[in-house]
Design a protein around this motif. Structure first.
Motif, PDB file in Angstrom:
ATOM      1  N   TYR A   1      13.599   6.604  -7.076  1.00 54.43           N
ATOM      2  CA  TYR A   1      13.000   5.287  -6.925  1.00 54.43           C
ATOM      3  C   TYR A   1      11.483   5.390  -7.005  1.00 54.43           C
ATOM      4  O   TYR A   1      10.904   6.365  -6.516  1.00 54.43           O
ATOM      5  CB  TYR A   1      13.408   4.675  -5.580  1.00 54.43           C
TER       6      TYR A   1
ATOM      7  N   GLN B   1      17.427   9.310  -0.708  1.00 54.48           N
ATOM      8  CA  GLN B   1      16.917   8.436  -1.775  1.00 54.48           C
ATOM      9  C   GLN B   1      16.743   6.998  -1.306  1.00 54.48           C
ATOM     10  O   GLN B   1      15.956   6.252  -1.861  1.00 54.48           O
ATOM     11  CB  GLN B   1      17.932   8.426  -2.919  1.00 54.48           C
TER      12      GLN B   1
ATOM     13  N   ARG C   1      15.337  -4.464  -1.623  1.00 55.87           N
ATOM     14  CA  ARG C   1      15.443  -3.890  -0.279  1.00 55.87           C
ATOM     15  C   ARG C   1      14.890  -4.798   0.811  1.00 55.87           C
ATOM     16  O   ARG C   1      15.125  -4.520   1.990  1.00 55.87           O
ATOM     17  CB  ARG C   1      14.665  -2.571  -0.230  1.00 55.87           C
ATOM     18  N   ILE C   2      14.080  -5.754   0.436  1.00 56.21           N
ATOM     19  CA  ILE C   2      13.495  -6.619   1.465  1.00 56.21           C
ATOM     20  C   ILE C   2      13.632  -8.090   1.089  1.00 56.21           C
ATOM     21  O   ILE C   2      13.744  -8.435  -0.091  1.00 56.21           O
ATOM     22  CB  ILE C   2      11.994  -6.307   1.714  1.00 56.21           C
TER      23      ILE C   2
ATOM     24  N   GLN D   1      15.049   6.001   3.238  1.00 53.52           N
ATOM     25  CA  GLN D   1      14.479   6.894   2.222  1.00 53.52           C
ATOM     26  C   GLN D   1      13.411   7.765   2.872  1.00 53.52           C
ATOM     27  O   GLN D   1      12.519   7.263   3.552  1.00 53.52           O
ATOM     28  CB  GLN D   1      13.840   6.053   1.102  1.00 53.52           C
TER      29      GLN D   1
ATOM     30  N   ILE E   1      15.882  -0.511   3.651  1.00 53.56           N
ATOM     31  CA  ILE E   1      15.263   0.553   2.857  1.00 53.56           C
ATOM     32  C   ILE E   1      16.273   1.692   2.695  1.00 53.56           C
ATOM     33  O   ILE E   1      16.290   2.377   1.677  1.00 53.56           O
ATOM     34  CB  ILE E   1      13.978   1.079   3.564  1.00 53.56           C
TER      35      ILE E   1
ATOM     36  N   GLU F   1      -1.437   6.218   4.199  1.00 54.78           N
ATOM     37  CA  GLU F   1      -1.575   4.915   3.550  1.00 54.78           C
ATOM     38  C   GLU F   1      -2.565   4.013   4.269  1.00 54.78           C
ATOM     39  O   GLU F   1      -3.196   3.170   3.656  1.00 54.78           O
ATOM     40  CB  GLU F   1      -0.218   4.218   3.455  1.00 54.78           C
TER      41      GLU F   1
ATOM     42  N   PHE G   1       1.847  -4.524   7.937  1.00 53.92           N
ATOM     43  CA  PHE G   1       1.944  -4.980   6.544  1.00 53.92           C
ATOM     44  C   PHE G   1       1.037  -6.184   6.306  1.00 53.92           C
ATOM     45  O   PHE G   1       0.506  -6.387   5.232  1.00 53.92           O
ATOM     46  CB  PHE G   1       3.376  -5.399   6.200  1.00 53.92           C
TER      47      PHE G   1
ATOM     48  N   CYS H   1       5.923   0.796   3.120  1.00 52.10           N
ATOM     49  CA  CYS H   1       7.213   0.244   3.563  1.00 52.10           C
ATOM     50  C   CYS H   1       8.392   0.618   2.666  1.00 52.10           C
ATOM     51  O   CYS H   1       9.532   0.504   3.079  1.00 52.10           O
ATOM     52  CB  CYS H   1       7.107  -1.274   3.724  1.00 52.10           C
ATOM     53  N   LEU H   2       8.123   1.043   1.453  1.00 51.54           N
ATOM     54  CA  LEU H   2       9.166   1.429   0.488  1.00 51.54           C
ATOM     55  C   LEU H   2      10.092   0.261   0.141  1.00 51.54           C
ATOM     56  O   LEU H   2      11.249   0.451  -0.227  1.00 51.54           O
ATOM     57  CB  LEU H   2       9.986   2.621   0.995  1.00 51.54           C
ATOM     58  N   GLY H   3       9.581  -0.949   0.272  1.00 53.19           N
ATOM     59  CA  GLY H   3      10.395  -2.139   0.018  1.00 53.19           C
ATOM     60  C   GLY H   3      10.436  -2.565  -1.447  1.00 53.19           C
ATOM     61  O   GLY H   3      11.349  -3.268  -1.852  1.00 53.19           O
TER      62      GLY H   3
ATOM     63  N   VAL I   1      10.686  -0.863  -4.370  1.00 49.68           N
ATOM     64  CA  VAL I   1      11.029   0.168  -5.351  1.00 49.68           C
ATOM     65  C   VAL I   1      11.839  -0.369  -6.538  1.00 49.68           C
ATOM     66  O   VAL I   1      12.544  -1.372  -6.429  1.00 49.68           O
ATOM     67  CB  VAL I   1      11.815   1.334  -4.714  1.00 49.68           C
TER      68      VAL I   1
ATOM     69  N   ARG J   1       7.821   3.262  -6.317  1.00 48.10           N
ATOM     70  CA  ARG J   1       7.219   2.116  -5.646  1.00 48.10           C
ATOM     71  C   ARG J   1       6.380   1.333  -6.648  1.00 48.10           C
ATOM     72  O   ARG J   1       5.469   1.901  -7.262  1.00 48.10           O
ATOM     73  CB  ARG J   1       6.318   2.587  -4.499  1.00 48.10           C
TER      74      ARG J   1
ATOM     75  N   GLY K   1       8.400   3.890  10.010  1.00 47.77           N
ATOM     76  CA  GLY K   1       8.781   3.198   8.772  1.00 47.77           C
ATOM     77  C   GLY K   1       7.807   2.127   8.338  1.00 47.77           C
ATOM     78  O   GLY K   1       7.972   1.526   7.283  1.00 47.77           O
ATOM     79  N   THR K   2       6.796   1.872   9.168  1.00 47.45           N
ATOM     80  CA  THR K   2       5.840   0.832   8.790  1.00 47.45           C
ATOM     81  C   THR K   2       4.462   1.417   8.531  1.00 47.45           C
ATOM     82  O   THR K   2       3.526   0.695   8.230  1.00 47.45           O
ATOM     83  CB  THR K   2       5.690  -0.212   9.914  1.00 47.45           C
TER      84      THR K   2
ATOM     85  N   VAL L   1       0.803  -1.225   0.000  1.00 45.58           N
ATOM     86  CA  VAL L   1       0.000   0.000   0.000  1.00 45.58           C
ATOM     87  C   VAL L   1       0.843   1.285   0.000  1.00 45.58           C
ATOM     88  O   VAL L   1       0.318   2.376   0.168  1.00 45.58           O
ATOM     89  CB  VAL L   1      -0.988   0.028   1.191  1.00 45.58           C
ATOM     90  N   GLY L   2       2.166   1.136  -0.177  1.00 44.62           N
ATOM     91  CA  GLY L   2       3.000   2.329  -0.309  1.00 44.62           C
ATOM     92  C   GLY L   2       3.702   2.780   0.955  1.00 44.62           C
ATOM     93  O   GLY L   2       4.367   3.811   0.963  1.00 44.62           O
TER      94      GLY L   2
ATOM     95  N   PRO M   1      17.396  -1.387  -4.828  1.00 50.30           N
ATOM     96  CA  PRO M   1      16.674  -2.643  -4.612  1.00 50.30           C
ATOM     97  C   PRO M   1      17.538  -3.850  -5.018  1.00 50.30           C
ATOM     98  O   PRO M   1      18.504  -3.657  -5.754  1.00 50.30           O
ATOM     99  CB  PRO M   1      15.467  -2.496  -5.543  1.00 50.30           C
TER     100      PRO M   1
END
Lengths: 254, 303
Positions: free
Chosen positions: A237, B53, B59-60, B74, B71, B29, B269, A226-228, A230, A239, B22-23, A223-224, B57
């Motif tokens: 970057y 920035q 990143r996870i 960023q 991450i 959101e 998440f 966590c920025l994981g 990208v 998403r 960060g979550t 849903v935008g 990636p």
């Protein structure tokens, strides 16, 4: 109408090779997805795998949402082995969608990338010049249905077990680039593995062709937040879950 | 009715459940999934004075009952946060905790000053799990001297309640918490992610581009609960506990170990309404056990 809801398995079929077609019946009213959007799916009460997995919407019929995916790891294995009536967690529809094709269009699917394009050719039936490629015949699914929905279907396999021999990007780019091609100037919609999309970019960039690609990345939230997920855009970057999953090809650094 | 409100220094929260930095982005959101005004507080995505920035990636990567992330912090930067995100947050009946960090002490101080002056931020949470790029890349949060220097400098720069978010990548987290307390922190939060790695054996590459990442999720919870218990023995200031909280039961473990409040992170998440379910689950627990006030069970571990 929440985008976080429960749905029960209404159908689950293993098609050719290891590709699963999973149908879900939402337990609540749901928002209708657009072609190219995706959902996060997960069996309930499970910490391993911990995260939901993103899947493009494949089709919506009679209030059933269906998804097509390759059974590859733990999460897809669990999802593919659920029985009819079992309930799962769903978030969606998420992300952007394929821009509406104003005219006929070209669709290029590599392997299970067909999952995201099927809904597009269903919505705009008999308008797609569809190029469908895979390593081998076994990985091609639902050819009859695709053939009836597309204006024209070209099949390409790397081992020549079905259709033309070679890779789908070459078959498609060759067909677009021949002089006076009927496909020249049509928008191109593509989904498949990254190397395929990269190859398509190198064949089509700079030719003035509008090309949209649907990208796949590992995701945590969808849903935008966590920025994981990208990918490298031209300046920053982007998403995949929010600015994508559909990108104009020239927005991405290949 | 039971009392769920808790105090983190001067900061009063309607209930002890917040979302971890960060979550939860800047709140937007997840606001479609529930009324975020029901949260004890929101801790926004970590901010730096200069926008960042982030890392390339991938990143996870998922690990058993957990996930690794790199991450790379960023973020849009303090100025854009104040101009674009804070105006909306100000309209809400919601405590806003701004998480921030820097690459140097000067940057920490600049960020803290700007956030303090912004109006609309109720408390600051310092992420000290980053290296001091101007002084030999020593990670602030794992070296007591570096930590003392940066917390002291930030303490002078703000009169907002100051929370120091502790790194678990240390030998004695109780001692690190004491350093934060001695430097004037109003509270400590813990734990940040635990540094980890996972490798794709086919390619012999790390599954994340940064090679190492921070492990979060239920896999780290027992470590986090133990650390909260240790810190509770070594400091008097309030503790905000976090690390793999998925359910109200998980949150209660932290509270019993000594946390006055908890943060829900990775669970957002998986279940976008996790934080709300945890608030009502804590309430039900208190009712079931005939406990009138959440404060009665903070640090109530029987040994």
């Amino acid at each position: 109408m929440s985008r976080f809801f429960k749905a029960e398995i209404s159908g689950s079929d293993i098609l050719n090779s290891d590709i699963c077609l999973l149908s879900l019946k939402p337990h609540a009213e749901y928002e209708h997805p657009l072609p190219g959007q995706f959902y996060m799916l997960q069996a309930i009460g499970c910490y391993d795998p911990l995260l939901k997995r993103p899947f493009s919407i494949f089709s919506i019929k009679n209030n059933n949402l269906s998804f097509l995916f390759r059974v590859r790891g733990k999460a897809t294995k669990i999802l593919s082995s659920l029985k009819k009536g079992e309930v799962i967690d769903v978030i969606g529809p998420l992300g952007n969608s394929y821009p509406e094709p104003g005219s006929d269009f070209v669709a290029v699917a590599g392997g299970v990338g067909v999952a995201s394009l099927y809904n597009l050719i269903e919505k705009y039936s008999c308008r797609a010049h569809f190029f469908y490629g895979a390593k081998t015949k076994d990985e091609l699914v639902l050819l009859d249905k695709i053939s009836s929905l597309a204006k024209e279907l070209t099949i390409v396999t790397q081992d020549c077990s079905c259709g033309l021999e070679g890779v789908v990007t070459d078959a498609c780019a060759d067909a677009i680039c021949i002089p006076d091609s009927a496909l020249n100037g049509l928008p191109v919609y593509a989904c498949g593995p990254n190397p395929m999309l990269k190859a398509l970019h190198s064949r089509l960039s700079g030719k003035g062709i509008k090309c949209y690609v649907s990208l796949e990345e590992h995701m945590a939230c969808g849903v935008g937040a966590c920025l994981g997920c990208v990918v490298k855009g031209i300046n920053e970057y982007k998403r995949v879950c929010k600015e994508g999953p559909v990108f104009s090809m020239d927005e991405i650094q290949w | 009715m039971v009392n769920l409100s808790v105090k983190i220094g001067r900061l009063e929260l309607p209930n002890p459940v917040m979302t971890a930095s960060g979550t939860f982005g800047y709140g937007q959101e997840y606001s479609e999934f529930f009324d975020i005004e029901r949260l004890g507080a929101i801790v926004v995505k970590g901010l730096s004075y200069v926008p960042k920035q982030g890392n390339p990636p991938p990143r996870i990567a998922e690990t058993p009952a957990g996930m690794l992330n790199a991450i790379g912090l960023q973020n849009i930067g303090v100025d854009r946060f104040i101009a674009e995100k804070l105006p909306h947050l100000r309209t809400l009946d919601l405590k806003v905790i701004a998480n921030f960090f820097g690459d140097s002490i000067v940057e920490y101080v600049k960020a803290a000053e700007a956030l303090t002056d912004s109006g609309g931020v109720h408390a600051l949470e310092m992420n000290i799990s980053c290296p001091n790029k101007q002084a030999g890349w020593i990670v602030f949060g794992t070296n007591p001297d570096a930590m003392r220097e940066v917390v002291t400098a930030v303490r002078k720069a703000t009169d907002l309640p100051l929370i120091v978010k502790l790194s678990p990548n240390v030998t004695d987290i109780g001692m690190m918490a004491k350093v934060a307390e001695d430097c004037g922190a109003d509270a400590v939060s813990l734990i940040n992610t635990i540094t980890g790695m996972c490798i794709d054996t086919k390619t012999r590459r790390s599954k994340i581009a940064n090679v190492t990442g921070g492990l979060s999720g239920p896999a780290i919870r027992p470590i986090a609960v133990r650390m909260v218990w240790e810190v509770n023995k070594s400091v008097m200031i309030p503790i905000i506990g976090m690390g793999g909280i998925m359910t109200a039961q998980d949150a209660l473990e932290f509270i019993i170990a000594g946390a006055s409040a908890v943060s829900v992170g990775t669970a957002n998440f998986i279940n976008p309404v996790a934080a709300i379910e945890i608030i009502s689950g804590i309430e039900s627990y208190l009712l079931e056990h005939g406990i009138a006030d959440i404060n009665e069970i903070i640090g109530s571990l029987k040994t």
